[in-house]
Design an enzyme around this catalytic site. Structure first.
Site, PDB file in Angstrom:
ATOM      1  N   ASN A  12       0.569  -1.303   0.072  1.00 12.65           N
ATOM      2  CA  ASN A  12       0.073  -0.209   0.200  1.00 12.65           C
ATOM      3  C   ASN A  12       0.806   1.321   0.035  1.00 12.65           C
ATOM      4  O   ASN A  12       1.521   1.571   0.899  1.00 12.65           O
ATOM      5  CB  ASN A  12      -0.894  -0.126   1.207  1.00 12.65           C
ATOM      6  N   LYS A  19       3.186   1.033   2.907  1.00 12.17           N
ATOM      7  CA  LYS A  19       3.208   0.185   4.084  1.00 12.17           C
ATOM      8  C   LYS A  19       2.847  -1.182   3.488  1.00 12.17           C
ATOM      9  O   LYS A  19       2.482  -1.305   2.336  1.00 12.17           O
ATOM     10  CB  LYS A  19       1.556   0.177   4.577  1.00 12.17           C
ATOM     11  N   ARG A  78      -2.598  -1.985  -3.722  1.00 13.09           N
ATOM     12  CA  ARG A  78      -3.464  -1.205  -3.647  1.00 13.09           C
ATOM     13  C   ARG A  78      -3.145   0.083  -4.562  1.00 13.09           C
ATOM     14  O   ARG A  78      -2.242   0.564  -4.490  1.00 13.09           O
ATOM     15  CB  ARG A  78      -3.469  -0.440  -2.084  1.00 13.09           C
ATOM     16  N   HIS A 167     -11.253   5.030  -0.844  1.00 15.34           N
ATOM     17  CA  HIS A 167     -11.521   4.382   0.345  1.00 15.34           C
ATOM     18  C   HIS A 167     -12.294   3.163   0.156  1.00 15.34           C
ATOM     19  O   HIS A 167     -13.178   2.505   1.310  1.00 15.34           O
ATOM     20  CB  HIS A 167     -11.937   4.970   1.388  1.00 15.34           C
ATOM     21  N   LEU A 196     -12.702   8.025   9.045  1.00 21.29           N
ATOM     22  CA  LEU A 196     -11.948   8.899   9.482  1.00 21.29           C
ATOM     23  C   LEU A 196     -10.438   8.550   9.760  1.00 21.29           C
ATOM     24  O   LEU A 196     -10.230   8.045  10.872  1.00 21.29           O
ATOM     25  CB  LEU A 196     -12.679   9.625  10.658  1.00 21.29           C
ATOM     26  N   ASN A 198      -6.182   9.497   7.979  1.00 22.61           N
ATOM     27  CA  ASN A 198      -5.754  10.691   7.440  1.00 22.61           C
ATOM     28  C   ASN A 198      -6.590  11.335   6.547  1.00 22.61           C
ATOM     29  O   ASN A 198      -6.682  12.601   6.227  1.00 22.61           O
ATOM     30  CB  ASN A 198      -4.197  10.439   6.976  1.00 22.61           C
ATOM     31  N   ARG A 228      -6.300  17.896   3.690  1.00 19.37           N
ATOM     32  CA  ARG A 228      -7.082  18.268   2.420  1.00 19.37           C
ATOM     33  C   ARG A 228      -8.311  19.000   2.958  1.00 19.37           C
ATOM     34  O   ARG A 228      -8.991  18.652   3.967  1.00 19.37           O
ATOM     35  CB  ARG A 228      -7.540  17.013   1.825  1.00 19.37           C
ATOM     36  N   ILE A 318      -8.943   7.893  13.536  1.00 18.41           N
ATOM     37  CA  ILE A 318      -9.906   8.762  14.261  1.00 18.41           C
ATOM     38  C   ILE A 318     -11.166   8.064  14.691  1.00 18.41           C
ATOM     39  O   ILE A 318     -11.355   8.118  15.722  1.00 18.41           O
ATOM     40  CB  ILE A 318      -9.814  10.229  13.432  1.00 18.41           C
ATOM     41  N   GLU A 371      -8.034  -2.714   5.314  1.00 18.43           N
ATOM     42  CA  GLU A 371      -7.942  -2.792   3.995  1.00 18.43           C
ATOM     43  C   GLU A 371      -6.922  -4.026   3.425  1.00 18.43           C
ATOM     44  O   GLU A 371      -7.146  -4.524   2.345  1.00 18.43           O
ATOM     45  CB  GLU A 371      -7.437  -1.291   3.438  1.00 18.43           C
TER      46      GLU A 371
END
Ligand code: ADP
Length: 386
Positions: A12, A19, A78, A167, A196, A198, A228, A318, A371
């Site tokens: 990813n 990652k 990904r 996402h 929620l 980054n 963003r 988050i 994911e």
């Protein structure tokens, strides 16, 4: 040994990070995870994604994993943007990679690092299938009313300007997990998922089909995010060009990398933002208020789009960890059927958990996203031909 019991290496890559996870797609366990950050950001950092992936392979070797001998079933990559063409997990070959390269125009900030990693990984592991899984795929069949921008139709068609959504792997995975947790068939549920991290995005899902999502042509639209802006009047771009002499690239970088919570408060990490608010920092308070205000608008909008919802799920860094964000996102919405249990909301936990009261008409859940596991399972399904 069945193919499903063999591991999948999931890669990813973000613009400045990589990652990786070696995942057992059956049991769901991650055998090894790694994270290389600050790629290309300074003399002491890893210079590029080529070097980052080579380092990842060295780290795996250091952990005693020989990728060529561990029975790897596939490498799952990904890829953020699949455009109109790619909306299923896709076995990569030279022709498909060439088609993907063309898409980089649509996603110049997001696709090139993944393409670089695909190129290097195919060289390092030439005998293993490499499979791309797209962030946009889940939203491919969104209704035209949600997928279309109200702009000149021919122009939109010619340049593939539509709302793609991102996402998607997470929204799909979380909606599946929420249905399993509630012990209800997914097809019978209406769901709102709030991812929620980054990056932040919301989705409205009826049964297995997404009806709307907050990100658009690129991951810039929608909720306020770490760096963003989310929704903004597009005239800001031309206004800055006319008045501040800011070029398109400069403004795009500003909106993607120096806006959102970071732009308002000078800090993007919600743990630090909370400390700043507690110490009386007005800019941090404003950033938080703008973030919550936008989030509540989307919750309300998606309740209206769906007619009603059975469940609202919070996920990602988050959403899984910040109880105050969850509380403030739905505070005062009891009349709409959302009743949080404050004690449940505050108590942590690892797996899927309910944070609404037992008599809340709408279930509110915390659903940890994964994911990498979803990508690994997509790879196995593709290879199994299902
Ligand atoms: P991504 O996968 O998009 O890089 P994550 O889903 O890991 O991001 O989310 C990262 C964000 O989650 C961090 O920027 C931070 O603001 C937030 N976060 C992580 N842990 C906590 C926590 N314990 N409390 C509040 N926020 C957290």
């Amino acid at each position: 040994m069945t193919s499903a019991s063999r591991p999948v290496l999931v890669i990813n890559s973000g613009s400045s990070s990589l990652k990786y996870q070696l995942v057992d797609p059956d049991g769901g366990a991650a055998r090894v995870t790694g994270h290389i950050e600050r790629i290309g950001e300074g003399p002491s950092s890893v210079p590029d994604h080529d070097a980052a992936l080579r380092r990842a392979f060295d780290e795996l070797a250091g952990d005693g994993i020989d990728l060529r001998a561990c029975g790897l079933v596939a490498v799952g990559h990904r890829v953020v943007h699949g455009g109109n063409e790619f909306h299923r997990p896709t076995l990569l070959d030279d022709a498909r990679i060439a088609a993907l390269e063309k898409l980089s125009e649509l996603a110049p900030l997001h696709n090139p690092p993944a393409l670089k990693c695909i190129e290097v990984a195919r060289k390092l592991l030439p005998d293993v299938p490499h499979i791309a899984v797209f962030d946009t795929a889940f939203f491919h069949d969104m209704p035209p009313a949600a997928a279309s921008y109200a702009i000149d139709r021919e122009l939109a068609e010619r340049w593939q300007i539509r709302r793609f959504g991102f996402h998607g792997t997470s929204h799909r995975y979380v909606s599946e997990r929420a249905a399993a947790f509630l012990d209800r068939p997914r097809g019978s549920l209406k769901q709102i998922v709030l991812h929620l991290g980054n990056g932040c995005s919301a989705s409205a899902i009826a049964g297995t089909r997404p009806i709307d999502t907050s990100m658009g042509l690129t991951p810039l639209e929608g909720l306020v995010m770490g760096t963003r802006s989310g929704d903004i009047d597009p005239s800001v771009v031309s206004y800055l060009w006319h008045t501040a002499n800011m070029g398109v690239d400069e403004t795009e970088a500003m909106l993607n990398q120096r806006s959102g919570v970071l732009g308002l408060a000078g800090e993007r990490d919600f743990r630090r933002l909370r400390e700043m608010i507690e110490s009386g920092d007005g800019a941090a308070q404003l950033a938080y208020s703008v973030f919550i205000h936008r989030l509540r608008k989307y919750v309300g909008a998606y309740l209206a789009v769906l007619g009603h919802t059975d469940v609202i799920s919070f996920t990602a860094g988050i959403g899984e960890n910040d109880a105050a964000v969850r509380r403030d996102a739905v505070a005062g919405l009891e009349e709409l059927g959302i009743v949080l249990d404050q004690r449940r909301n505050l108590s942590g936990g690892k797996g899927v958990r309910q944070i609404s009261a037992d008599d809340s008409p709408i279930a509110v859940l915390v659903v940890p996203t994964n994911e990498e596991l979803a990508i690994a399972r997509d790879c196995v399904s593709l290879l199994a031909g299902s």
